[in-house]
Design an enzyme around this catalytic site. Structure first.
Site, PDB file in Angstrom:
ATOM      1  N   SER A 131      35.899  20.514  43.580  1.00  0.00           N
ATOM      2  CA  SER A 131      35.251  20.158  42.316  1.00  0.00           C
ATOM      3  C   SER A 131      35.666  21.026  41.134  1.00  0.00           C
ATOM      4  CB  SER A 131      33.741  20.213  42.486  1.00  0.00           C
ATOM      5  OG  SER A 131      33.344  21.531  42.769  1.00  0.00           O
ATOM      6  N   LYS A 138      25.829  11.671  43.648  1.00  0.00           N
ATOM      7  CA  LYS A 138      26.885  11.669  42.631  1.00  0.00           C
ATOM      8  C   LYS A 138      27.290  10.204  42.352  1.00  0.00           C
ATOM      9  CE  LYS A 138      28.432  16.269  44.119  1.00  0.00           C
ATOM     10  NZ  LYS A 138      27.631  17.133  43.259  1.00  0.00           N
ATOM     11  N   HIS A 179      32.898  14.613  46.240  1.00  0.00           N
ATOM     12  CA  HIS A 179      33.647  14.235  45.032  1.00  0.00           C
ATOM     13  C   HIS A 179      34.727  13.211  45.359  1.00  0.00           C
ATOM     14  CE1 HIS A 179      31.652  17.060  42.367  1.00  0.00           C
ATOM     15  NE2 HIS A 179      31.633  17.872  43.411  1.00  0.00           N
TER      16      HIS A 179
HETATM   17  N1  PLP Z   1      29.406  19.599  48.646  1.00  0.00           N
HETATM   18  C1  PLP Z   1      30.094  19.533  47.493  1.00  0.00           C
HETATM   19  C2  PLP Z   1      31.587  19.598  47.519  1.00  0.00           C
HETATM   20  C3  PLP Z   1      29.417  19.385  46.268  1.00  0.00           C
HETATM   21  O1  PLP Z   1      30.079  19.349  45.115  1.00  0.00           O
HETATM   22  C4  PLP Z   1      27.999  19.309  46.292  1.00  0.00           C
HETATM   23  C5  PLP Z   1      27.225  19.129  45.031  1.00  0.00           C
HETATM   24  O2  PLP Z   1      27.131  19.931  44.190  1.00  0.00           O
HETATM   25  C6  PLP Z   1      27.334  19.397  47.505  1.00  0.00           C
HETATM   26  C7  PLP Z   1      28.060  19.541  48.669  1.00  0.00           C
HETATM   27  C8  PLP Z   1      25.843  19.335  47.578  1.00  0.00           C
HETATM   28  O3  PLP Z   1      25.444  17.997  47.404  1.00  0.00           O
HETATM   29  P1  PLP Z   1      23.924  17.662  47.066  1.00  0.00           P
HETATM   30  O4  PLP Z   1      23.802  17.712  45.587  1.00  0.00           O
HETATM   31  O5  PLP Z   1      23.699  16.298  47.647  1.00  0.00           O
HETATM   32  O6  PLP Z   1      23.090  18.695  47.744  1.00  0.00           O
END
Ligand code: PLP
Length: 408
Positions: free
Chosen positions: A195, A254, A223
């Protein structure tokens, strides 16, 4: 009335307050304080900020497909809320499983072409739960050094042997796989798309190495789910390795409607085991029906047609090529996360502020979120940005870049 807040008295409370205030001061002093801008409208490409600021063009949400405020997604949430109530007041295994939870799990598995799926309150929870449930001290996990914080935390919680390989470095991964041959099971864990940089893991090469060294592959597709690959199935579809990646964790927070929730999808016995052993699943409340309704409708829309995912890809291409032509360096490749690389932390902060003055909401990132000297402004493209929105953003960047010396 509620009255004013009561401050706890006593030496311990006073000492705690002093310690916290000092820590907060240090964060401000280090220039890493995170401000939260308050939005007074729905999430979308055009926002209204609290205290004025209408018509702000938004380029910093993970709303890749524009489904966060899609009328059919909202309607599905309203219907689920009315039919199934506000919430379950229970974890899944006591009395917190409704037909909509089972339906959504089945739909997620079908979307990813996997055997089964399990829902969590977030992908953070899915990542916190999987490694400890799956791996023992006899096993090994090999993790990309730039994996998301929740993968790092999940791995910390498990007792497996831990190897960290250099970011997307296949030589280093191979060396670590060789070292890990002594263990019973090897699991390679990587973000499908990262990200901060908008780069995509070399899954073909990772899967080849996994095959050579008899390892399993786990990807975090937060992502990627919904928009990467010809049908938006994710990085594994994009790179043609859907049959080689064993476990996928992803988010409903997302691209898939943006409400909340996460999941694991993969082999049925793994999902069955997670329902028995995964602590964030066992000891946390069920997803609220309205949230389930949103995600379920988002998946319906994506399974009906790949038009939304394709439209996002075209807009990403428009932004990346126009910005590059204007003289900017955009990190990553073919991903709607488009980091505009600036280097200097102050320059990134000042430019982001000046972009907002021109009605364009973007965020600057600097150390410690990204390495020193690699400050950037991260732009995220959505299927619901119009071509005009994208062109306005590029024009503003060009003006602001010239003004602050980022462009000649
Ligand atoms: N994994 C990644 C790569 C993320 O970008 C995010 C979100 O910020 C998460 C996990 C966590 O996701 P969630 O917002 O559903 O807890």
């Amino acid at each position: 009335g509620a009255g004013s807040p009561r401050a706890a008295s006593g030496t311990a409370a006073v000492q705690l307050r002093q310690r916290l205030e000092k820590e907060l001061e240090d964060i401000r002093g280090a220039g890493t304080w995170k401000n939260e801008r308050v939005i007074a409208s729905r999430q979308g490409p055009h926002l209204r900020l609290a205290g004025g600021g209408a018509g702000i063009l938004n380029f910093c949400a993970n709303n890749y497909l524009g489904l966060s405020s899609h009328p059919e997604v909202i309607q599905a949430a309203v219907e689920a809320l009315e039919k199934f109530g506000a919430g379950l007041s229970s974890v899944r295994f006591i009395c917190g499983t409704q037909s909509i939870h089972k339906d959504l799990e089945e739909k997620i598995a079908r979307f990813h072409q996997r055997e089964d799926a399990i829902l969590y309150a977030s992908c953070f929870d899915a990542n916190a739960g999987i490694f400890e449930a799956l791996l023992t001290p006899e096993d090994a996990v090999l993790s990309d050094e730039l994996n998301h914080a929740s993968i790092i935390d999940g791995i910390r919680l498990c007792k497996a042997n831990k190897y960290r390989y250099k970011h997307m470095d296949m030589q280093d991964l191979e060396a670590k796989l060789q070292e890990a041959q002594k263990h019973r099971l090897r699991l390679v864990a990587t973000d499908g798309a990262f990200s901060m940089d908008g780069d995509i893991a070399p899954l073909r090469e990772i899967c080849q190495l996994a095959q050579k060294y008899d390892a399993l592959v786990f990807i975090d597709e937060c992502h990627a789910t919904g928009f990467l690959g010809p049908n938006g199935r994710g990085t594994d579809e994009l790179l043609g390795v859907m049959d080689k990646v064993t476990i996928i964790n992803s988010t409903l927070g997302k691209a898939l409607g943006g409400a909340a929730g996460g999941y694991t999808t993969g082999p049925k016995p793994l999902i069955d085991l997670l329902r028995q052993r995964s602590r964030p699943y066992l000891f946390s409340n069920s997803l609220p029906p309205a949230v389930v309704g949103c995600a379920s409708k988002a998946l319906d829309l994506l399974m009906e047609s790949n038009a939304i995912a394709q439209s996002m890809a075209a807009k990403t291409q428009r932004f990346r090529s126009k910005m590059t032509a204007a003289g900017f360096t955009i990190s990553g490749k073919d991903h709607p996360i488009c980091p505009v690389m600036l280097g200097d932390a102050r320059l990134a902060a000042v430019m982001a502020e000046d972009m907002l003055n021109r009605g364009i909401y973007v965020i600057g990132f600097s150390y410690p979120v990204v390495p020193k000297g690699k400050a950037r402004i991260r732009v995220q493209i959505s299927a619901v940005h119009s071509d005009e929105d994208i062109d306005r953003c590029v024009e503003a960047f060009t003006e602001v870049g010239r003004k602050h010396g980022a462009l000649p």
